[in-house]
Design a protein around this motif. Structure first.
Motif: not given
Lengths: 291, 291, 291, 291, 291, 291
Positions: B143, B146, D52, D54-55, D58, D74
């Motif tokens: 994965e 970031w 972050r 962004q992740e 997930r 995101w």
């Protein structure tokens, strides 16, 4: 004031650091400028004073100090009767003159000075601006501005402001419609100092040393080894103005060639020299250059 | 794109300042990099662009720029088909390669890549990591992370992360169980640029000048006086690779000897020379050295 | 402690940066001093330790370290029995000794030490202060002060404080009524180290290299071209102590003259040389000078 | 993972400080976030992790954490299957959604997405951008951009970039030709956490307390005194939604009236109340408001 | 010294800002502490002086100041005969006592104080350390350390150093083998001040106000509306120690309930109150709380 | 200029932050003042402009802006004919007027204005200074000074400079020999604005809200519980000007008493109330107070 001391004004602010760096390169050691308006210099015949560039020529003219560094713009603005020793371009490579320009809002309908008839102009350079408009027979009111002059271009009708690249004006959406004055840094003294033998000699020495330090930034020492047989070829490639030093190596089939060259041509010269047979080429920095 | 301009990518971030310093030492003057992605350089045949090292090779390969500086790691990760001109070790004394390592918590029971079968790996270097595990036939989910990847070693099963000294990994109580890739900085261009005479010549010149500036950091000029009778002895002590320059002093019983030596041996050499009769020994800094 | 390692104390604080700069100029590379009290140095025979100047001589005397740099004041205050290798004037141009002075409020009626009979004195330098008053048979109470000593001159009767220019005392409206001690930086080692061949040799090497770097700051390389006919005149103007190098130019009617001169005389020498016929005069910086 | 601990992800970066401030106002005390990715919170049933934005979704989906705060953009980009608890508008007064827009150079001839056929698009939001163009049957190459995306609009053909006010795009002379996505902050958890009684209860409590703290910023307490005879008039002026508290003063001809009002209407309400006979009007700040 | 002024010492350094904040919350306004050692306070009966915590108790005892704030550790170290008014825990939530501990290198073979027989101990707290070892009949030499004491644990045999969490010791690989002293901040005065009616009264007032400000940080005001029929239920949920205020709303079927609660229980209390029928619940911050 | 917008000048510099804080407390939200001279405010009927205090009154008088905040000194200096709405004491507790004083070197022989006959005076406040000397029939030359005026007291004969505490003058060893002007901040508008109904109403509203915010800083809410039997005693102790609110507690033998008191008396009042039987006394901060 002692006859044997030169009182020298240094411009506080944007030119201060560059001026001190130049004095250091010229061989003077200066200290204490972060906390005192009277920095120390390791020459008992000089006393330094930090003053704003705007007021420098006035203090020089009044005899409060003997000499100083300031812009041509402020000498003009103050209408000071002083002697100009030399222009100082702190860095030959990057210095450019500053300009005082007449600027107005981009979106307005003012396109030339005449359109400002009857208007108000904000500027830090009041006298020069008044003279400019008087010479053109344009009737305006010129008001002194306490900084942030760009902002005022929308409060009054126009501004006269200092610019180097025009960037700050563009960022404020202003357009330049004329240039009043172009200015560079000058080394000035008053007329009495220029007629005093000690002071004139001291001022000239400082001028020589500062200019030698400025010139040194544009030159490098260049040295290389070569077979004796390649010497003539190499001498032809080197800039013709100066005759280089030629010395023998311990191994006597070889010579060392040494000269100083302009930093600008060095980038192109070095590869040529290599192709023409030079080896062990190296360059070294200089402190001072006097032709 | 003009035939007479080389578009050159500079890596933004940790290498940016070192790269600009190197260009300055090589004789170029660069400005405006604090506020623009397109810094100015005083060579009309070069245009600079700041880009992240991670994406540099992609833009070189696509022809968006002609050449650039980036790490070997990101050339591999992007699988870019580019031409490598040279490796650049910014400082011969202190540079060391960076490594991408596979790291896991110290306290866990994972000791080798095979123990990660079926696990999750967080990394910024996704493709190279996938390839590494595929080559070993280990099935993992890789994965993209970031940043702050060290922290994730405890959220997922392992990380692949960049390290120079291992210090940051140890501070996070991680242990290295394998090294995937070792990387240094490379100067790369695309194949079209390498076949264009102007661009190839320009690229080679830049390469020569940058490497000359790097080499200059490791050398000093060395000069001393000696009696003619001591000359042979002294020549024997000096590193044999180069023949030094020998000149006569005004007092002709004496000679001056001059050469360049490695900064590393200077500390030991100078006392030896003194004992062997040299006097007035001095050393001076160099700007550029080309063998 | 290994026989083959010299433990060297560096003074933390105001002298730290100047000391590291000197080591750098002397050819050593030091790193990690921002975050560790044990900076790394690229010489496996030296180990560095950062210590306060106040306590350095005590640790040297005790053998905790072999050698170190500290002020004469703190050697005296601690009454340490150590060997002094040399005095170090970090910069020949600007260094000046520091003084410990007895200071009292300007507005009070204390004018001489005797007026303090029965009073309280605050200082960081307790022992030397006690000794000073005991020698004068003046009975006072000396109290240790934790910094901001100037402020306390109005809480107790007087202070003994460090001063370089007296500026901070004046700013607090204090006047100096006596000087107790004048101090400069010293390189010291303990007596055992001075009798150990390896350590003595290492200490002397460091002393030579540091002093060579200090001396280099006061010298510049000087080079000029001249017609052969002017050579004798020019040699007479140059400082007589050294014989300069004389080389022939490619144009053999001319010679190049090269020597090193004191930075202090350079300012006056260069204009004289010019008048005596020298051309293309330039100066260049030096790294190290050993006579 | 313990059943009695909720693992909560906080977005690192621009929202981090605002999120911690909100938790503080909600009554939690958080420390250590400057130096650790695992800040401490004074509730033993919560563990914080900085990740972050962004992740975030997930790690929530994978069950590495139970819940977290991230943008709607995101969640979409990652295609995460998570449960959304609420939208969080950090400040009702000033928050506005962010937009991902398709932007091209102002001066170019691209005016609509279709003009990009066959081009290259740089963006941080790769999947959503691919989907957008696929839905429109436009064939483009979408490349991941490592920041400074605005700059690349002139290297490739277009960018998809985040904007709040459009200011940064305009400063780069880019024009927006479409909006792909509008996004605000969401509080999300995974489906297992939502089915766990302890975790769901804990998540709901946090949601209530955070929203109460947000609401408190938009309200103030308002109190005034009035003659009993003016009470009815004043009650009519006050916003009708809430019934205010009415208490008797020590002087029983007077009453005190207290309520909470919207900070937006306070500026206009206070002068009206004064004119209607209220005296001693004052307002006071609130920590938390729950309707 | 006037009978009507209290001279009060404030600890310079780590506690300074917290102390000033506390005074502000207590209702005093202080200014000028950034540039003067004598900050101004808006109470003509108080004069402030900034002093190091280490020397505070000495100046209090000497009568140079009447009262001051310092640590229990330095009162003990100085052996000062002073009156302790109260202990001050700046923040009930997060304050913890500091400890002076005996620490040695982790890797050594010293495990208990007795292992230090004949050794050297470095510390800032010399007297207390001497007394500690004398009480145990262990013969050691105790030396004053000028800061950076952790570093010295490897130069001498052990250190006595201040620690709050032990973090800095662990970072230096030191282990704690005993605790000499536990310390918190104390408000102290000298015995004469305590027998002077004016000063005692003033000191007690300051003590009450500072403690009220500390207590206020742990409490919030809580207010809610409810139907009269739900009142009894709600009163049962509220902490029983205090009887809340109950007022009637304009709509007389409803009541407002107001009380102050501990900030720690607020998080759990608010949802319970909501479930039990309360509406328009809000909380507000307090300045001062006196039980 | 639209009739429905009030153009309001905010003084740039030392008062800027205090002014914005006051607007925030008054209920306005301002943004963008770090990067623009035209900050945004959340009231569509107000436009803000940042201007130097020195030029504010001129722009108000000219009608460039409707109203603004500046010092009385610069209104006088500019001789502006403007309407003064109110004086603003930003903080009732700590504000003090600034003074323009005539200062000379301590060590000189000038002791009164008359000693300056024929001398030069440097100042930023030229007109007021000229008028001052003209009124006294003292003939001097007054020169405008560009900052660092203190330094000039030794270049010319005297200075007229702004001072609050005199500290900076003393630090420069200057003594004050007279005070020319005492100044505080004023809210001013031009006469046209004061005759425009919309603008006058808007200006008055702003004045009310700002003063309410200033007053709130000097007041706190005070609340306490007491037995009904102690009520009369307590009411007598409370400041008589306002009648407090009295409410019954759930335990009906007790009452809650609430009022607002001056922060200045709170310090003395709270202990008295405690002694008179009050319990659970607390105070809370206010946002705005309108009598």
């Amino acid at each position: 004031m002692s006859d044997k001391v030169l009182k020298l004004g240094i411009p506080k602010g944007s030119l201060q650091k560059a001026t001190f760096n130049l004095f250091e390169k010229a061989g003077f050691s200066i200290s204490g400028y972060e906390r005192s308006y009277f920095p120390k210099i390791d020459d008992p015949e000089i006393e330094l004073i930090l003053l704003r560039a705007q007021e420098m020529s006035r203090y020089v003219e009044d005899g409060v100090i003997d000499a100083g560094f300031t812009g041509y713009d402020w000498i003009m603005e103050n209408g000071s009767d002083v002697h100009e020793i030399c222009e100082l371009r702190y860095s030959k490579a990057t210095s450019r003159p500053t300009r005082w320009v007449l600027a107005v809002p981009e979106e307005g309908d003012i396109d030339k000075p005449e359109d400002l008839q009857g208007g108000i102009i904000a500027t830090e350079l009041v006298s020069a601006t008044k003279k400019y408009f008087a010479d053109k027979n344009i009737d305006v009111k010129v008001e002194f501005s306490w900084g942030a002059t760009e902002v005022k271009a929308r409060l009054v009708n126009a501004i006269v402001e200092l610019t180097e690249t025009g960037g700050s004006l563009r960022a404020n959406n202003l357009k330049i419609i004329d240039t009043l004055l172009t200015s560079t840094t000058r080394f000035i003294c008053n007329n009495q100092a220029w007629q005093d033998d000690f002071k004139k000699h001291k001022i000239e020495n400082i001028s020589i040393l500062l200019n030698a330090a400025i010139d040194a930034k544009t030159k490098v020492g260049l040295k290389m080894n070569a077979a004796k047989s390649d010497l003539d070829n190499l001498l032809e490639i080197l800039p013709s103005e100066k005759s280089p030093t030629v010395s023998t190596l311990a191994d006597e089939q070889y010579v060392a060639i040494e000269t100083i060259v302009d930093v600008k041509v060095e980038r192109d010269l070095v590869p040529q020299l290599k192709r023409a047979g030079a080896s062990d080429i190296f360059t070294y920095p200089l402190n001072k250059v006097i032709h």
